[in-house]
Enzyme design. Structure first.
Site, short mmCIF file in Angstrom:
data_model
loop_
_atom_site.label_atom_id
_atom_site.label_comp_id
_atom_site.label_asym_id
_atom_site.label_seq_id
_atom_site.Cartn_x
_atom_site.Cartn_y
_atom_site.Cartn_z
N GLY A 57 -9.34 25.70 -43.24
CA GLY A 57 -9.81 27.02 -42.95
C GLY A 57 -9.15 27.86 -42.11
O GLY A 57 -8.06 27.71 -41.73
N SER A 58 -10.30 28.22 -41.16
CA SER A 58 -9.82 29.28 -40.27
C SER A 58 -8.74 28.95 -39.51
O SER A 58 -8.74 27.93 -38.75
CB SER A 58 -10.83 29.78 -39.55
OG SER A 58 -10.67 30.86 -38.39
N SER A 59 -7.69 29.74 -39.19
CA SER A 59 -6.61 29.81 -38.07
C SER A 59 -6.99 29.86 -36.75
O SER A 59 -6.41 29.50 -35.73
CB SER A 59 -5.43 30.88 -38.64
OG SER A 59 -6.31 32.24 -38.44
N VAL A 60 -8.31 30.52 -36.64
CA VAL A 60 -8.90 30.72 -35.28
C VAL A 60 -9.56 29.33 -34.84
O VAL A 60 -9.81 29.38 -33.46
CB VAL A 60 -9.86 31.85 -35.24
CG1 VAL A 60 -10.52 32.29 -34.06
CG2 VAL A 60 -9.51 33.14 -36.01
N GLY A 61 -9.32 28.37 -35.69
CA GLY A 61 -9.91 27.01 -35.11
C GLY A 61 -9.24 26.45 -33.90
O GLY A 61 -10.05 25.99 -32.94
#
Lengths: 126, 389
Positions: A57-61
């Site tokens: 999922g999110s690259s902001v992880g």
């Protein structure tokens, strides 16, 4: 057991394990996972040795791992199966020891046991 | 990993702590993924802009990092993801949120990174030719440009894309290796895909396969248009780590997995937990001009019966205004928000809404798990038929 060291460091802790990948963006400041369909939903990664296959999922992880470190709720160490860019870059900035282990060894690590991760030497100690 | 003398110096901090941090990120990834060296990339697309995603710690990191660069800026084309709100639609977001969001924007501007704030850089900007190495965070964009445009990127993290923007480089591994781009696992689609929602559900299914690249075999006569590809990219990026899908017929494979009506139903049941909703949401990803046009066509001069929030890229919104499309939507009770999107948005809070209707699997996932709203998944056509009069 031997493992590949990705981000150096040494840490001990109780294992929190899942066979399922995690969208790390869903970890709140307290380290609690908010993902209704995930088996770790409502559980906290804070001060545990987090054992999971890889991030999805999110690259902001990556920022969430850093956020947890600043809030003193980061996992003590992370053991994963595949070094994905989200986990590696997040651990690099947050200074969370990170190692990658084989599938056989992954299966041997049980939820709830205490282990040490020596990411300087590339070893997991039971 | 072999580094040049200049790269070694930068890593050791001879050009300042900020640049050393950027190299530390790239080298950590390179070592972990078996890269031999760093290679040049021509375009970085950065995520980690919305205050709700990166928080106070992320803001502090960006402030320290951007000040630590001592006036040096990004050295390649760099574009940036949506932030948390549309500065022209403050609503009741609260000063704390907007101030912190502004500080994040200031930190990026210090690095020479400016808006438009968009998760669809592939629709908002001129595109380089196929085969160009780029570094895209924002999962839907990484998957879309790899799969539909032949650009080459890994599914980058916020931090790795930022490091690429500063250094102009990325580790030469993963999907930058041609062999890794060939899918070994194929999804054989055994279900009719009728609309963007069906493609999104297929993407969510395919993302659960642990492979860097996924093959998709569609039925005969089934075509994929840009809207379908956006939906598929967004949900593939959401549920998995794969950064690429390939559509076609495959001669060699390691494993073939069927995608049936039953699989689609199970996924829909996992994500959608309501039949109705009190607000309609279009986007994530932000809508492009084609999707806005299609919405107007489907509505046939009717109006939405309840609030309808559309997230759209600023430049596309301006074009839609010139074409009269924006006015048609706004006079039919739709509100168009730019510079932001539905993921971790403060606009859709539990205080204001109980449940949301959307055609986006990605929006549904975040609205349910982060905003704690109930969600009803329906296609754009179904939403219009049920909610317009």
């Amino acid at each position: 057991m031997n493992c590949k060291s990705i981000i150096k460091g040494f840490a001990k802790g109780i294992v929190l394990k899942t066979e399922r990948p995690i969208n790390l963006l869903m970890l709140n400041d307290n380290g609690i996972l908010n993902d209704a369909a995930h088996i770790l939903n409502g559980k906290s990664v804070a001060n545990r040795v987090l054992v999971f296959p890889y991030a999805v999922g999110s690259s902001v992880g990556a920022y969430r791992l850093y956020n947890l470190r600043v809030n003193k709720n980061a996992p003590n160490a992370i053991i994963c199966l595949k070094p994905d860019l989200i986990t590696v870059s997040g651990c690099a900035i947050a200074n969370i020891p990170l190692v990658v282990c084989s599938l056989e060894d992954f299966k041997m690590i049980k939820d709830g046991i205490e282990i040490s991760v020596d990411a300087d030497k590339g070893e997991i100690l039971f | 990993m072999e580094l040049s003398r200049e790269e070694e110096k930068a890593l050791k901090g001879e050009y300042g702590e900020a640049l050393a941090t950027a190299y530390r990120i790239l080298v950590a990834i390179g070592e972990a993924t078996g890269a031999q060296r760093l290679i040049k990339v021509e375009w970085a697309h950065i995520s980690g802009v919305n205050y709700n995603t990166i928080g106070d710690a992320g803001l502090k990191f960006l402030e320290d990092f951007s000040k630590g660069m001592e006036g040096r800026k990004v050295i390649i084309k760099t574009t940036i993801n949506p932030m948390g709100y549309d500065p022209q639609k403050l609503n009741n977001l609260g000063q704390d949120f907007t101030e912190k969001q502004s500080k994040i924007i200031e930190a990026y501007e210090r690095l020479g990174i400016k808006g438009p704030y968009t998760c669809i850089p592939y629709e908002a900007f001129e595109l380089p030719k196929a085969g160009t190495q780029v570094s895209f965070a924002e999962s839907n964009a990484a998957v879309f440009v790899n799969s539909m445009l032949g650009l080459i990127t890994n599914k980058e993290s916020s931090l790795s894309a930022l490091a690429s923007a500063i250094t102009g480089k990325a580790p030469d591994s993963g999907l930058r290796n041609t062999e890794m781009r060939n899918p070994k696992v194929i999804v054989n689609v055994r279900k009719k895909l009728r609309n963007e929602l069906d493609f999104a559900i297929l993407g969510y299914f395919a993302g659960k396969i642990d492979e860097p690249s996924i093959g998709i075999e569609l039925n005969e006569n089934m075509i994929i248009d840009k809207t379908h590809a956006k939906a598929l990219s967004a949900s593939l990026g959401l549920s998995g780590s794969a950064g690429l899908f390939k559509i076609g017929k495959f001669e060699k494979w390691k494993e073939k997995i069927e995608f049936t009506e039953k699989d689609a139903e199970m996924i829909k049941d996992e994500i959608s937990n309501a039949d109705k909703g009190d607000v309609i949401v279009f986007g994530s990803p932000q809508l492009g001009l084609k999707e806005l046009e299609r919405l107007v066509q489907l509505m046939k001069m009717r109006k939405f019966r309840k609030r309808c929030i559309i997230f759209c890229e600023r430049g596309i919104f301006n074009r839609a205004k010139k074409l009269g499309i924006a006015e048609k939507l706004e006079s039919a009770n739709a509100e168009i928000y730019c510079d932001s999107c539905s993921c971790l948005t403060p606009y859709l809070s539990k205080e204001n809404f109980d449940s949301v209707i959307t055609n986006s699997v990605k929006a549904a996932y975040y609205l349910r798990n982060w905003n704690k709203l109930n969600v009803s998944l329906k296609s754009m056509e179904e939403i219009v038929e049920e909610e317009c009069e």
